[in-house]
Design a protein around this motif. Structure first.
Motif, PDB file in Angstrom:
ATOM      1  N   LEU A 232       0.830  -1.200   0.000  1.00 11.02           N
ATOM      2  CA  LEU A 232       0.000   0.000   0.000  1.00 11.02           C
ATOM      3  C   LEU A 232       0.869   1.256   0.000  1.00 11.02           C
ATOM      4  O   LEU A 232       0.531   2.261  -0.625  1.00 11.02           O
ATOM      5  N   LYS A 233       1.986   1.195   0.671  1.00 14.63           N
ATOM      6  CA  LYS A 233       2.890   2.351   0.720  1.00 14.63           C
ATOM      7  C   LYS A 233       3.384   2.702  -0.691  1.00 14.63           C
ATOM      8  O   LYS A 233       3.380   3.868  -1.095  1.00 14.63           O
ATOM      9  N   THR A 234       3.794   1.684  -1.437  1.00 16.87           N
ATOM     10  CA  THR A 234       4.273   1.904  -2.807  1.00 16.87           C
ATOM     11  C   THR A 234       3.159   2.477  -3.680  1.00 16.87           C
ATOM     12  O   THR A 234       3.363   3.409  -4.471  1.00 16.87           O
ATOM     13  N   ARG A 235       1.946   1.909  -3.512  1.00 21.27           N
ATOM     14  CA  ARG A 235       0.826   2.369  -4.326  1.00 21.27           C
ATOM     15  C   ARG A 235       0.464   3.820  -3.997  1.00 21.27           C
ATOM     16  O   ARG A 235       0.195   4.630  -4.893  1.00 21.27           O
ATOM     17  N   VAL A 236       0.470   4.155  -2.732  1.00 20.81           N
ATOM     18  CA  VAL A 236       0.140   5.523  -2.305  1.00 20.81           C
ATOM     19  C   VAL A 236       1.157   6.509  -2.855  1.00 20.81           C
ATOM     20  O   VAL A 236       0.818   7.590  -3.354  1.00 20.81           O
ATOM     21  N   LYS A 237       2.437   6.191  -2.812  1.00 25.94           N
ATOM     22  CA  LYS A 237       3.479   7.105  -3.301  1.00 25.94           C
ATOM     23  C   LYS A 237       3.360   7.321  -4.810  1.00 25.94           C
ATOM     24  O   LYS A 237       3.599   8.426  -5.318  1.00 25.94           O
ATOM     25  N   LYS A 238       3.011   6.248  -5.549  1.00 23.61           N
ATOM     26  CA  LYS A 238       2.840   6.405  -6.991  1.00 23.61           C
ATOM     27  C   LYS A 238       1.670   7.330  -7.317  1.00 23.61           C
ATOM     28  O   LYS A 238       1.733   8.141  -8.241  1.00 23.61           O
ATOM     29  N   ILE A 239       0.583   7.210  -6.541  1.00 18.91           N
ATOM     30  CA  ILE A 239      -0.578   8.087  -6.757  1.00 18.91           C
ATOM     31  C   ILE A 239      -0.210   9.537  -6.438  1.00 18.91           C
ATOM     32  O   ILE A 239      -0.576  10.470  -7.180  1.00 18.91           O
ATOM     33  N   CYS A 240       0.540   9.725  -5.361  1.00 19.80           N
ATOM     34  CA  CYS A 240       0.979  11.086  -5.013  1.00 19.80           C
ATOM     35  C   CYS A 240       1.859  11.667  -6.111  1.00 19.80           C
ATOM     36  O   CYS A 240       1.751  12.853  -6.464  1.00 19.80           O
ATOM     37  N   GLU A 241       2.716  10.839  -6.672  1.00 27.39           N
ATOM     38  CA  GLU A 241       3.590  11.305  -7.746  1.00 27.39           C
ATOM     39  C   GLU A 241       2.780  11.669  -8.989  1.00 27.39           C
ATOM     40  O   GLU A 241       3.059  12.654  -9.678  1.00 27.39           O
ATOM     41  N   GLY A 242       1.749  10.882  -9.284  1.00 30.05           N
ATOM     42  CA  GLY A 242       0.915  11.162 -10.451  1.00 30.05           C
ATOM     43  C   GLY A 242       0.141  12.457 -10.316  1.00 30.05           C
ATOM     44  O   GLY A 242      -0.089  13.143 -11.311  1.00 30.05           O
ATOM     45  N   PHE A 243      -0.288  12.802  -9.125  1.00 29.67           N
ATOM     46  CA  PHE A 243      -1.021  14.046  -8.895  1.00 29.67           C
ATOM     47  C   PHE A 243      -0.103  15.213  -8.541  1.00 29.67           C
ATOM     48  O   PHE A 243      -0.576  16.270  -8.157  1.00 29.67           O
ATOM     49  N   ARG A 244       1.195  15.012  -8.704  1.00 24.60           N
ATOM     50  CA  ARG A 244       2.201  16.038  -8.421  1.00 24.60           C
ATOM     51  C   ARG A 244       2.065  16.586  -7.002  1.00 24.60           C
ATOM     52  O   ARG A 244       2.226  17.793  -6.769  1.00 24.60           O
ATOM     53  N   ALA A 245       1.733  15.695  -6.081  1.00 25.83           N
ATOM     54  CA  ALA A 245       1.719  16.078  -4.673  1.00 25.83           C
ATOM     55  C   ALA A 245       3.143  15.992  -4.126  1.00 25.83           C
ATOM     56  O   ALA A 245       3.915  15.123  -4.513  1.00 25.83           O
ATOM     57  N   THR A 246       3.498  16.917  -3.266  1.00 23.19           N
ATOM     58  CA  THR A 246       4.841  16.954  -2.684  1.00 23.19           C
ATOM     59  C   THR A 246       4.817  16.271  -1.327  1.00 23.19           C
ATOM     60  O   THR A 246       4.029  16.663  -0.447  1.00 23.19           O
ATOM     61  N   LEU A 247       5.643  15.243  -1.153  1.00 17.39           N
ATOM     62  CA  LEU A 247       5.720  14.509   0.117  1.00 17.39           C
ATOM     63  C   LEU A 247       6.888  15.036   0.947  1.00 17.39           C
ATOM     64  O   LEU A 247       7.945  15.380   0.408  1.00 17.39           O
ATOM     65  N   TYR A 248       6.661  15.125   2.250  1.00 15.96           N
ATOM     66  CA  TYR A 248       7.688  15.614   3.167  1.00 15.96           C
ATOM     67  C   TYR A 248       7.858  14.611   4.310  1.00 15.96           C
ATOM     68  O   TYR A 248       6.879  13.964   4.729  1.00 15.96           O
ATOM     69  N   PRO A 249       9.092  14.487   4.863  1.00 14.40           N
ATOM     70  CA  PRO A 249       9.300  13.595   6.024  1.00 14.40           C
ATOM     71  C   PRO A 249       8.634  14.186   7.262  1.00 14.40           C
ATOM     72  O   PRO A 249       8.736  15.395   7.514  1.00 14.40           O
ATOM     73  N   CYS A 250       7.973  13.343   7.997  1.00 12.24           N
ATOM     74  CA  CYS A 250       7.280  13.794   9.217  1.00 12.24           C
ATOM     75  C   CYS A 250       7.572  12.794  10.331  1.00 12.24           C
ATOM     76  O   CYS A 250       7.155  11.617  10.248  1.00 12.24           O
ATOM     77  N   PRO A 251       8.332  13.185  11.370  1.00 14.44           N
ATOM     78  CA  PRO A 251       8.661  12.245  12.462  1.00 14.44           C
ATOM     79  C   PRO A 251       7.408  11.758  13.174  1.00 14.44           C
ATOM     80  O   PRO A 251       6.395  12.457  13.259  1.00 14.44           O
ATOM     81  N   GLU A 252       7.523  10.539  13.727  1.00  9.67           N
ATOM     82  CA  GLU A 252       6.374   9.987  14.458  1.00  9.67           C
ATOM     83  C   GLU A 252       6.293  10.553  15.861  1.00  9.67           C
ATOM     84  O   GLU A 252       5.212  10.808  16.377  1.00  9.67           O
ATOM     85  N   ALA A 253       7.447  10.757  16.489  1.00  8.20           N
ATOM     86  CA  ALA A 253       7.447  11.214  17.883  1.00  8.20           C
ATOM     87  C   ALA A 253       7.100  12.694  17.956  1.00  8.20           C
ATOM     88  O   ALA A 253       7.621  13.485  17.170  1.00  8.20           O
ATOM     89  N   PRO A 254       6.283  13.082  18.922  1.00  5.01           N
ATOM     90  CA  PRO A 254       5.918  14.497  19.080  1.00  5.01           C
ATOM     91  C   PRO A 254       7.129  15.380  19.344  1.00  5.01           C
ATOM     92  O   PRO A 254       7.207  16.496  18.829  1.00  5.01           O
ATOM     93  N   ALA A 255       8.071  14.880  20.130  1.00  2.00           N
ATOM     94  CA  ALA A 255       9.254  15.694  20.443  1.00  2.00           C
ATOM     95  C   ALA A 255      10.069  15.961  19.182  1.00  2.00           C
ATOM     96  O   ALA A 255      10.564  17.083  18.970  1.00  2.00           O
ATOM     97  N   ASP A 256      10.190  14.944  18.341  1.00  2.00           N
ATOM     98  CA  ASP A 256      10.944  15.144  17.093  1.00  2.00           C
ATOM     99  C   ASP A 256      10.247  16.139  16.169  1.00  2.00           C
ATOM    100  O   ASP A 256      10.893  16.944  15.503  1.00  2.00           O
ATOM    101  N   ARG A 257       8.912  16.093  16.167  1.00  2.00           N
ATOM    102  CA  ARG A 257       8.177  17.022  15.328  1.00  2.00           C
ATOM    103  C   ARG A 257       8.365  18.459  15.818  1.00  2.00           C
ATOM    104  O   ARG A 257       8.521  19.387  15.020  1.00  2.00           O
TER     105      ARG A 257
END
Length: 836
Positions: A232-257
């Motif tokens: 599902l991760k691969t499929r989601v990224k391909k769809i985002c790429e097709g719609f020219r959506a920009t993906l950004y890294p987002c930490p899971e931990a609140p402190a890191d965010r």
């Protein structure tokens, strides 16, 4: 006769220039604007000419300047325009200009690239900032609402469910930003492709973000997608790429965010500082360039025009001398030689240029000198056709006849004053208005014809005084010469009363200037009286205008020494026009002078014959009908005999026009044993050769034309003139028709609009009349001044082009187009068109 009435005498000259002095000499000639060069290399491709590389270098410099101009306009920086025209730079200065433009372009492109990269980085950090803020809200909601039902919805009915509380379920997620308009389609695609096994949350970014590529404001939204598994991760990224959506890294931990958000804010502040400095530097570069951009454009266009003109020259055998051929005005040869001498001195050459006059049988170009006043009138004539070489120029006479005939149709003091004031305003402000160059074609036409508009307005005020008409009302300046002799009760009790000129109602002397204002209050016979007056003056002006046109042809025939045309065309044409149509004009004056209401029989007004019926009877040799008792058949003694003689002579002029000239040419050919060669238009050739080579008389004009063509040609001209004399005379009745229509429209506007407001009383009447007056003023300017003015202008133009100029004007020449820097710069740098 000066060049005001004929085009300038032209000479074809050969110019010899030393190679090192050619550039400076052509530069001086470009500043002078009195030389039209001929292309001596018509078969040589433009890319194979000697100075093609220099022209390409100029094109490249122009491209760089246009790039700078686009960037300056983008920032809204005003460009300094002093109105001065710098001299064309020397060839060695081209290298400095190229280096300057290259440096500016590279610097500006580098600054723009850096600014774009910084803006892109700024956009990414801004989007990441919004992601970190919005996803924190998403994670907080997820932490509070995790339960078994939500996990079941997340995994789907066919997926693996979290079976027991306390069992940890590891979910992956991606976060990014997408254009708001793509979000609905993006969400549908995710649902269908992943079969509902993903969980999407989105939130709008309230403020728009700037696109670093084109500077557009774009609205975007933040999204976060939860899923389980690498597939599902691969499929989601391909769809985002097709719609020219920009993906950004987002930490899971609140402190890191939180830590990442603080770092992002710091970097955004630093970027803002750097972006400000970059924009300031770019602005300084553009401001410095804007001060010199206009002058740079002028310099480059002058260099390009010079080299393009040099491409028209020939090289001699030694490759050290350039040879050119050019048309020059005969009166300006000394001025041109002085300019060539200055160019030689500037270049440092020791060999003087040589300008030799050549003998030629070619038709020279037509050059009429104009100034800012006569330019517009000359443009009206040239729009019909450029005059043949040394042909009579109608423009000087048009300066008077055009606004006058317009005013006959447009006569109104008020409307003429509006037009005259508009023209006067453009004349007074012409320097400032000319500096504000605009692409608005309608405004350019109005401004170019400002002197025509002013004169049309002034003449319309004069004819308005003659008609005694101002916004459909009259001025009682001198007091009416009619008096109402009825008592008050008679006037009030009778709807219509008539004043007789044969009684004491009329003083016996006419109103001193124009129409008596009493006619303004006349109801039943006002239009009848004005119709009779305006119809007759239309015919009078028309016949005089046409006679003047025929007389102008006499000047052409005598100048070109065309004896045959003078005897067998001009004389019968003039006699035909005078004996028929000018005689009709004389009858009008005789009728006005002889018949009156105060006269006794047989010269009272009831005995006055109809001029139209008299003219028809004259042409058809009819005997007039028996007049009323006490009246006479004819206006004067011997009228019938004179009319018969006039018609017979006029009819006799037709075969003279038709056969006289061809027969004389045929006789001359037999005597000279001339062998005809099928060829050119002899009439045009005769005029041009006569002007350029001193003129030829008699049959020499037609030596190259077949006799059959001469007979056909002469027959067409004769039929056109005879029938045209009738139709052209009738055509001048448009003066009466449009004058009547203009007056009636003005009266309708006054009666149906303004008078309604003037009849209201009380305080509301003042408000009402203000509104009505504004509406009346808009209609007056829009319909009566603009639309009626345009209509009268076009009708006047037709009367000059067809009825007047057809009597003498061929208009088959070609315009003198000198090599002039002023015209090249004014036309935006089209050097090729001007040089050719």
């Amino acid at each position: 006769m000066g060049s005001l009435f004929r085009s300038e005498e032209m000479a074809l000259c050969q110019l010899f220039l030393q190679s090192e002095a050619a550039y400076a000499c052509v530069s001086e000639l470009g500043e002078l604007g009195l030389v039209q060069f001929r292309d001596l290399n018509p078969d040589v491709n433009a890319f194979q000419r000697k100075f093609v590389n220099e022209v390409r270098r100029c094109d490249e410099m122009e491209r760089k300047l246009r790039y700078l101009e686009k960037e300056i306009k983008k920032d809204g920086i005003p460009m300094l325009d002093t109105g001065e025209s710098p001299e064309a730079p020397q060839p060695r200065e081209m290298i400095d200009l190229e280096a300057t433009f290259e440096k500016l372009e590279n610097e500006l492109r580098e600054v723009n690239q850096n600014a774009e990269a910084l803006k892109r980085n700024f956009l990414e950090l801004t989007e990441l900032k919004h992601i970190l803020r919005k996803t924190q809200v998403f994670f907080d909601e997820m932490a509070d609402n995790q339960n078994e039902d939500e996990q079941a919805q997340l995994l789907g009915e066919e997926g693996v469910r979290a079976s027991q509380p306390g069992q940890n379920l590891k979910l992956g997620f991606v976060a990014g930003v997408i254009s708001r308009e793509k979000l609905p389609a993006f969400e549908r695609m995710l649902w269908r492709a992943c079969r509902g096994n993903v969980f999407l949350r989105q939130a709008m970014i309230e403020s728009p973000l700037e696109d670093p590529t084109n500077g557009d404001q774009v609205y975007k939204s933040v999204f976060i997608i939860f899923f389980q598994g690498d597939q599902l991760k691969t499929r989601v990224k391909k769809i985002c790429e097709g719609f020219r959506a920009t993906l950004y890294p987002c930490p899971e931990a609140p402190a890191d965010r939180r830590e990442m958000a603080m770092g992002v804010m710091t970097r955004i502040e630093d970027l803002n500082t750097v972006l400000g400095q970059t924009q300031d530097h770019r602005h300084r570069v553009l401001v410095a360039a804007a001060k010199n951009l206009k002058n740079w454009f002028v310099k480059v266009r002058k260099i390009k025009a010079i080299y393009h003109t040099l491409n028209l020259f020939n090289l001699d055998v030694t490759q050290k001398c350039l040879i050119a051929e050019c048309w020059v005005p005969l009166l300006d040869i000394e001025t041109i030689q002085l300019a060539l001498r200055r160019g030689t001195e500037r270049s440092g050459s020791s060999v003087p240029p040589i300008l030799n006059r050549m003998q030629t049988f070619e038709n020279p170009p037509t050059y009429n000198r104009t100034n800012k006043f006569t330019k517009a009138f000359q443009a009206l004539i040239d729009a019909y056709g450029v005059a043949s070489y040394r042909e009579m120029n109608p423009a000087p006479y048009t300066i008077i006849t055009f606004p006058f005939l317009f005013a006959v149709m447009f006569g109104d003091i008020g409307h003429g004053a509006i037009m005259a004031l508009f023209g006067l305003w453009m004349i007074r402000k012409e320097k400032g208005l000319a500096a504000q160059k605009t692409d608005n074609e309608i405004w350019n036409i109005f401004f170019g014809g400002r002197y025509i508009i002013f004169l049309m307005g002034v003449f319309s005020m004069y004819t308005g005084l003659i008609y005694n008409d101002i916004f459909s009302k009259s001025l009682n300046i001198f007091g009416s010469h009619w008096h109402v002799s009825y008592n008050k009760s008679t006037v009030w009790n009778n709807k219509m009363l008539q004043l007789s000129p044969a009684t004491s109602d009329y003083e016996g002397t006419p109103y001193p200037f124009g129409m008596d204002p009493i006619w303004q209050v006349a109801t039943s016979n006002k239009i009848v009286f004005q119709n009779a007056y305006k119809m007759k003056i239309s015919i009078i002006f028309g016949v005089l205008h046409m006679i003047f046109g025929v007389v102008m042809s006499w000047h052409n025939h005598t100048y070109f020494r065309n004896r045959l045309s003078l005897i067998y065309e001009f004389i019968p044409q003039l006699v035909f026009l005078l004996l028929l149509f000018f005689y009709m004009v004389l009858l009008m004056f005789i009728k006005w002078n002889r018949y009156a209401a105060t006269n006794k029989m047989p010269y009272t007004e009831s005995c006055a014959p109809s001029i139209l019926i008299t003219f028809i009877d004259m042409v058809l040799f009819n005997t007039p009908k028996t007049p009323a008792q006490g009246c006479e058949v004819y206006m004067f003694w011997g009228q019938h005999f004179i009319q018969v003689v006039f018609v017979l002579i006029a009819l006799g002029c037709i075969p003279v026009m038709l056969l006289g000239k061809p027969i004389k040419i045929m006789q001359a050919r037999k005597l000279a044993n001339v062998q005809p060669i099928t060829g050119a238009d002899a009439e045009v050739g005769g005029m041009s050769n006569g002007g350029g080579g001193g003129g030829h008389g008699g049959a020499g004009h037609h030596d190259e034309e077949e006799m059959s063509e001469i007979f056909i040609h002469q027959g067409i001209h004769t039929i056109e003139y005879v029938l045209g004399s009738v139709s052209h005379t009738a055509s001048y009745l448009r003066l009466w028709a449009l004058s009547l229509a203009h007056a009636q429209l003005a009266e309708v506007l006054w009666t149906m609009v303004l008078s309604i407001g003037l009849n209201k009383e009380g305080w509301y009447g003042g408000v009402f009349v203000t509104v009505v007056f504004a509406f009346w003023a808009i209609l007056t300017v829009g319909i009566l001044v603009l639309m009626e003015g345009l209509s009268a202008f076009l009708h006047t133009l037709r009367l000059h082009w067809v009825e007047f100029q057809s009597k003498f004007y061929l208009g088959q020449g070609y315009a003198f187009q000198p090599f002039s820097f002023d015209s090249i710069i004014e036309n935006g740098g089209s050097a090729s068109g001007d040089a050719e």
